[in-house]
Design a protein around this motif. Structure first.
Motif, PDB file in Angstrom:
ATOM      1  N   CYS A  20       0.869  -1.174   0.000  1.00 62.44           N
ATOM      2  CA  CYS A  20       0.000   0.000   0.000  1.00 62.44           C
ATOM      3  C   CYS A  20       0.906   1.223   0.000  1.00 62.44           C
ATOM      4  N   ALA A  21       0.807   2.006  -1.048  1.00 64.68           N
ATOM      5  CA  ALA A  21       1.619   3.222  -1.162  1.00 64.68           C
ATOM      6  C   ALA A  21       0.759   4.426  -0.849  1.00 64.68           C
ATOM      7  N   ALA A  22       1.255   5.292  -0.001  1.00 62.40           N
ATOM      8  CA  ALA A  22       0.493   6.453   0.441  1.00 62.40           C
ATOM      9  C   ALA A  22       1.120   7.746  -0.048  1.00 62.40           C
ATOM     10  N   SER A  23       0.286   8.737  -0.217  1.00 60.76           N
ATOM     11  CA  SER A  23       0.771  10.065  -0.590  1.00 60.76           C
ATOM     12  C   SER A  23      -0.234  11.102  -0.132  1.00 60.76           C
ATOM     13  N   GLY A  24       0.253  12.319   0.038  1.00 58.38           N
ATOM     14  CA  GLY A  24      -0.639  13.428   0.329  1.00 58.38           C
ATOM     15  C   GLY A  24      -0.927  13.697   1.793  1.00 58.38           C
ATOM     16  N   PHE A  25      -0.288  12.940   2.681  1.00 55.98           N
ATOM     17  CA  PHE A  25      -0.466  13.213   4.103  1.00 55.98           C
ATOM     18  C   PHE A  25       0.771  12.759   4.860  1.00 55.98           C
ATOM     19  N   THR A  26       0.861  13.152   6.119  1.00 55.96           N
ATOM     20  CA  THR A  26       2.022  12.790   6.939  1.00 55.96           C
ATOM     21  C   THR A  26       1.854  11.345   7.372  1.00 55.96           C
ATOM     22  N   PHE A  27       2.457  10.472   6.601  1.00 52.44           N
ATOM     23  CA  PHE A  27       2.209   9.032   6.698  1.00 52.44           C
ATOM     24  C   PHE A  27       2.451   8.477   8.096  1.00 52.44           C
ATOM     25  N   SER A  28       3.527   8.885   8.726  1.00 57.92           N
ATOM     26  CA  SER A  28       3.921   8.283   9.997  1.00 57.92           C
ATOM     27  C   SER A  28       2.975   8.624  11.146  1.00 57.92           C
ATOM     28  N   LYS A  29       2.061   9.530  10.929  1.00 60.18           N
ATOM     29  CA  LYS A  29       1.134   9.923  11.992  1.00 60.18           C
ATOM     30  C   LYS A  29      -0.119   9.056  12.027  1.00 60.18           C
ATOM     31  N   PHE A  30      -0.261   8.177  11.053  1.00 59.81           N
ATOM     32  CA  PHE A  30      -1.519   7.444  10.929  1.00 59.81           C
ATOM     33  C   PHE A  30      -1.341   5.931  10.956  1.00 59.81           C
ATOM     34  N   SER A  31      -2.283   5.267  11.612  1.00 59.31           N
ATOM     35  CA  SER A  31      -2.374   3.819  11.475  1.00 59.31           C
ATOM     36  C   SER A  31      -2.865   3.493  10.073  1.00 59.31           C
ATOM     37  N   ILE A  32      -2.442   2.353   9.584  1.00 57.43           N
ATOM     38  CA  ILE A  32      -2.906   1.838   8.300  1.00 57.43           C
ATOM     39  C   ILE A  32      -3.462   0.440   8.525  1.00 57.43           C
ATOM     40  N   THR A  33      -4.548   0.154   7.874  1.00 58.90           N
ATOM     41  CA  THR A  33      -5.262  -1.112   8.064  1.00 58.90           C
ATOM     42  C   THR A  33      -5.507  -1.785   6.733  1.00 58.90           C
ATOM     43  N   TRP A  34      -5.407  -3.107   6.740  1.00 59.47           N
ATOM     44  CA  TRP A  34      -5.844  -3.910   5.593  1.00 59.47           C
ATOM     45  C   TRP A  34      -7.206  -4.516   5.914  1.00 59.47           C
ATOM     46  N   ILE A  35      -8.095  -4.388   4.982  1.00 56.48           N
ATOM     47  CA  ILE A  35      -9.452  -4.913   5.082  1.00 56.48           C
ATOM     48  C   ILE A  35      -9.722  -5.683   3.806  1.00 56.48           C
ATOM     49  N   ARG A  36     -10.397  -6.802   3.907  1.00 56.84           N
ATOM     50  CA  ARG A  36     -10.700  -7.591   2.711  1.00 56.84           C
ATOM     51  C   ARG A  36     -12.192  -7.832   2.591  1.00 56.84           C
ATOM     52  N   ALA A  38     -14.693 -10.532   0.404  1.00 51.84           N
ATOM     53  CA  ALA A  38     -14.920 -11.610  -0.546  1.00 51.84           C
ATOM     54  C   ALA A  38     -16.289 -11.417  -1.196  1.00 51.84           C
ATOM     55  N   PRO A  39     -16.475 -11.967  -2.386  1.00 55.58           N
ATOM     56  CA  PRO A  39     -17.772 -11.814  -3.062  1.00 55.58           C
ATOM     57  C   PRO A  39     -18.919 -12.307  -2.185  1.00 55.58           C
ATOM     58  N   GLY A  40     -19.940 -11.494  -2.054  1.00 60.31           N
ATOM     59  CA  GLY A  40     -21.122 -11.884  -1.307  1.00 60.31           C
ATOM     60  C   GLY A  40     -20.982 -11.774   0.203  1.00 60.31           C
ATOM     61  N   LYS A  41     -19.848 -11.272   0.665  1.00 59.97           N
ATOM     62  CA  LYS A  41     -19.613 -11.140   2.101  1.00 59.97           C
ATOM     63  C   LYS A  41     -19.318  -9.698   2.463  1.00 59.97           C
ATOM     64  N   GLY A  42     -19.430  -9.388   3.721  1.00 62.11           N
ATOM     65  CA  GLY A  42     -19.120  -8.044   4.197  1.00 62.11           C
ATOM     66  C   GLY A  42     -17.636  -7.851   4.370  1.00 62.11           C
ATOM     67  N   PRO A  43     -17.205  -6.616   4.559  1.00 55.97           N
ATOM     68  CA  PRO A  43     -15.794  -6.345   4.792  1.00 55.97           C
ATOM     69  C   PRO A  43     -15.302  -7.038   6.061  1.00 55.97           C
ATOM     70  N   GLU A  44     -14.078  -7.498   5.992  1.00 55.42           N
ATOM     71  CA  GLU A  44     -13.459  -8.172   7.139  1.00 55.42           C
ATOM     72  C   GLU A  44     -12.140  -7.486   7.461  1.00 55.42           C
ATOM     73  N   TRP A  45     -12.006  -7.022   8.670  1.00 54.40           N
ATOM     74  CA  TRP A  45     -10.746  -6.447   9.111  1.00 54.40           C
ATOM     75  C   TRP A  45      -9.677  -7.532   9.128  1.00 54.40           C
ATOM     76  N   VAL A  46      -8.490  -7.231   8.618  1.00 59.08           N
ATOM     77  CA  VAL A  46      -7.418  -8.217   8.531  1.00 59.08           C
ATOM     78  C   VAL A  46      -6.273  -7.886   9.479  1.00 59.08           C
ATOM     79  N   SER A  47      -5.760  -6.654   9.378  1.00 56.76           N
ATOM     80  CA  SER A  47      -4.580  -6.305  10.149  1.00 56.76           C
ATOM     81  C   SER A  47      -4.406  -4.802  10.181  1.00 56.76           C
ATOM     82  N   SER A  48      -3.819  -4.304  11.257  1.00 60.38           N
ATOM     83  CA  SER A  48      -3.529  -2.873  11.391  1.00 60.38           C
ATOM     84  C   SER A  48      -2.126  -2.683  11.924  1.00 60.38           C
TER      85      SER A  48
END
Length: 116
Positions: A20-36, A38-48
């Motif tokens: 995940c490449a970020a731009s336009g903000f002070t990156f180190s000040k923010f948590s980043i999360t991966w969410i996935r 699947a077809p027919g399912k709701g979003p699932e938090w993966v990792s932060s």
């Protein structure tokens, strides 16, 4: 802005590294999360990962198989996915924020397909 990449087709048991490449903000000040999602399912938090990279969090479903990391000099967050299972197949999104703060920016997503 967040840009996710690295998805693809991988056999069960295989590995993939998402980025995940970020731009336009002070990156180190923010948590980043991966969410996935699947077809027919709701979003699932993966990792932060928090801003300084010192603390990481994982869903039970991926703990021990996935590793999140960040490079604040390059404004990137990686998700290394090992021992992939069919149930890991989904579109993976990176988002700025965490479960406690909410997510205010999302990348466009990258597709992960796990199939032999």
């Amino acid at each position: 802005q967040l840009q996710a990449s690295g998805g693809g087709l991988v056999p069960p048991g295989g590995s993939l590294r998402l980025s995940c490449a970020a731009s336009g903000f002070t990156f180190s000040k923010f948590s980043i999360t991966w969410i996935r999602q699947a077809p027919g399912k709701g979003p699932e938090w993966v990792s932060s990962i928090i801003g300084d990279g010192q603390t990481t969090y994982y869903a039970d479903s991926v703990k021990g198989r996935f590793t999140i990391s960040r490079d604040n000099t390059k404004n990137t967050v990686d998700l290394l996915m090992n021992s992939l299972k069919s149930e890991d197949a989904a579109k993976y999104y990176c988002a700025r924020g965490s479960m406690s703060t909410g997510y205010d920016f999302w990348g466009q997503g990258t597709q992960v397909t796990v199939s032999s």
